[in-house]
Enzyme design. Structure first.
Site, PDB file in Angstrom:
ATOM      1  N   SER A 146       1.013  -1.414  -0.022  1.00 23.19           N
ATOM      2  CA  SER A 146      -0.090  -0.041   0.102  1.00 23.19           C
ATOM      3  C   SER A 146       0.710   1.284  -0.110  1.00 23.19           C
ATOM      4  CB  SER A 146      -0.721   0.118   1.232  1.00 23.19           C
ATOM      5  OG  SER A 146      -1.361   1.335   1.300  1.00 23.19           O
ATOM      6  N   TYR A 160      -2.474  -0.313   9.934  1.00 25.60           N
ATOM      7  CA  TYR A 160      -2.418  -1.020   8.797  1.00 25.60           C
ATOM      8  C   TYR A 160      -0.781  -0.658   8.034  1.00 25.60           C
ATOM      9  CZ  TYR A 160      -4.111  -1.323   3.753  1.00 25.60           C
ATOM     10  OH  TYR A 160      -4.210  -1.696   2.339  1.00 25.60           O
TER      11      TYR A 160
END
Ligand code: NDP
Length: 251
Positions: A146, A160
């Protein structure tokens, strides 16, 4: 003109292949000639739909239920793919989960953090460990990371982002270990992509659009295109790399 089928004869496993980026990736790899196995955890119907679409194109496909958070299930998944398809050439670590939690504001429990670690990092580690001994010479491992691990950009992303940063370090280590067998290991750092995880009309969608240079969400197929490149013969000298496909979020 005949489609390029540079992955003909190759077998790919895409974790989280039932929806979103994983489903688009499974279809794209099949379009380039690969036979494709997909993993999923809950969406049996959607997984079967992806399998049917691929079979309609003349390629082999199968779906397997396996929770990426459980290393034993992941090991079984890899073993079953090799048993059923006869080989494994491409592993795409795509399955992932996200929870937003603003430090100091939201809950202080660690359940969400543990789940993200187990799936986003533990699932990748388990799959790479299981696949490493059985991957064919010249094999490929591609993990969907990501952009938030490079620049967090929004509150609530610490846990995350940490899981997605960790897979980069892990992939670089694995790239060193597996290069002698011609196996490459790379990460795609995805930007905002319209999926169930990150809908284009979600609460932070406008902020996400404004944060990248192109001012829009990506489509799952735009991430899948990067996977196809890294899985193919033209990427044979690319390993330990991070490919940003994020509409210029990091530009
Ligand atoms: P979706 O939520 O749309 O799809 C997630 C997929 O992962 C589904 O196929 C789901 O299976 C599977 N999955 C989730 N948990 C597990 C588990 N424990 N075991 C096995 N499979 C599981 O996500 P996206 O397509 O958006 O995301 C795909 C990847 O891309 C993730 O790693 C995500 O972190 C990453 N990413 C996404 C971005 C985005 O903006 N969308 C941005 C940056 C990275 P099932 O259908 O059975 O639930």
């Amino acid at each position: 003109m005949e489609a390029t089928v540079e992955l003909e004869g190759r077998v790919a496993l895409v974790t989280g292949g039932s929806r979103g980026i994983g489903a688009a990736t499974a279809r794209a790899l099949a379009e380039r000639g690969a036979d494709v196995a997909i993993g999923y955890t809950a969406s049996a119907g959607k997984a079967e739909e992806v399998v049917r679409d691929i079979e309609d194109t003349g390629r082999r496909a199968a779906a397997y239920q396996a929770d990426q958070a459980d290393p034993a299930q992941v090991a079984k998944l890899v073993a079953r793919v090799v048993e059923d398809f006869g080989r494994l050439d491409v592993l795409v670590n795509n399955a992932g989960v996200i929870t937003h939690e603003v430090l100091g504001e939201d809950g202080t429990g660690t359940g969400a953090l543990e789940r993200m670690y187990d799936v986003n990092l533990g699932g990748v580690v388990a799959a790479v460990r299981s696949a490493a001994p059985v991957l064919a010479q010249g094999g490929r491992i591609i993990t969907i990371g990501s952009n938030l691990s490079a620049r967090t950009g929004f509150p609530g992303m610490a846990d995350y982002a940490a899981t997605k940063a960790a897979v980069i370090g892990y992939s670089k280590g694995a790239a060193r270990d597996l290069a002698p067998r011609g196996i490459t290991v790379n990460v795609i750092r995805s930007g905002s992509v319209a999926t169930d995880m990150n809908p284009e009309d979600g609460p932070s969608a406008d902020a996400q659009r404004a944060a990248n240079a192109m001012g829009r969400f990506g489509r799952p197929e735009e991430i899948a295109a990067g996977v196809v490149f890294l899985a193919g013969p033209s990427a044979s000298f690319v390993t330990g790399a991070v490919l940003d496909i994020d509409g210029g979020y990091l530009a």
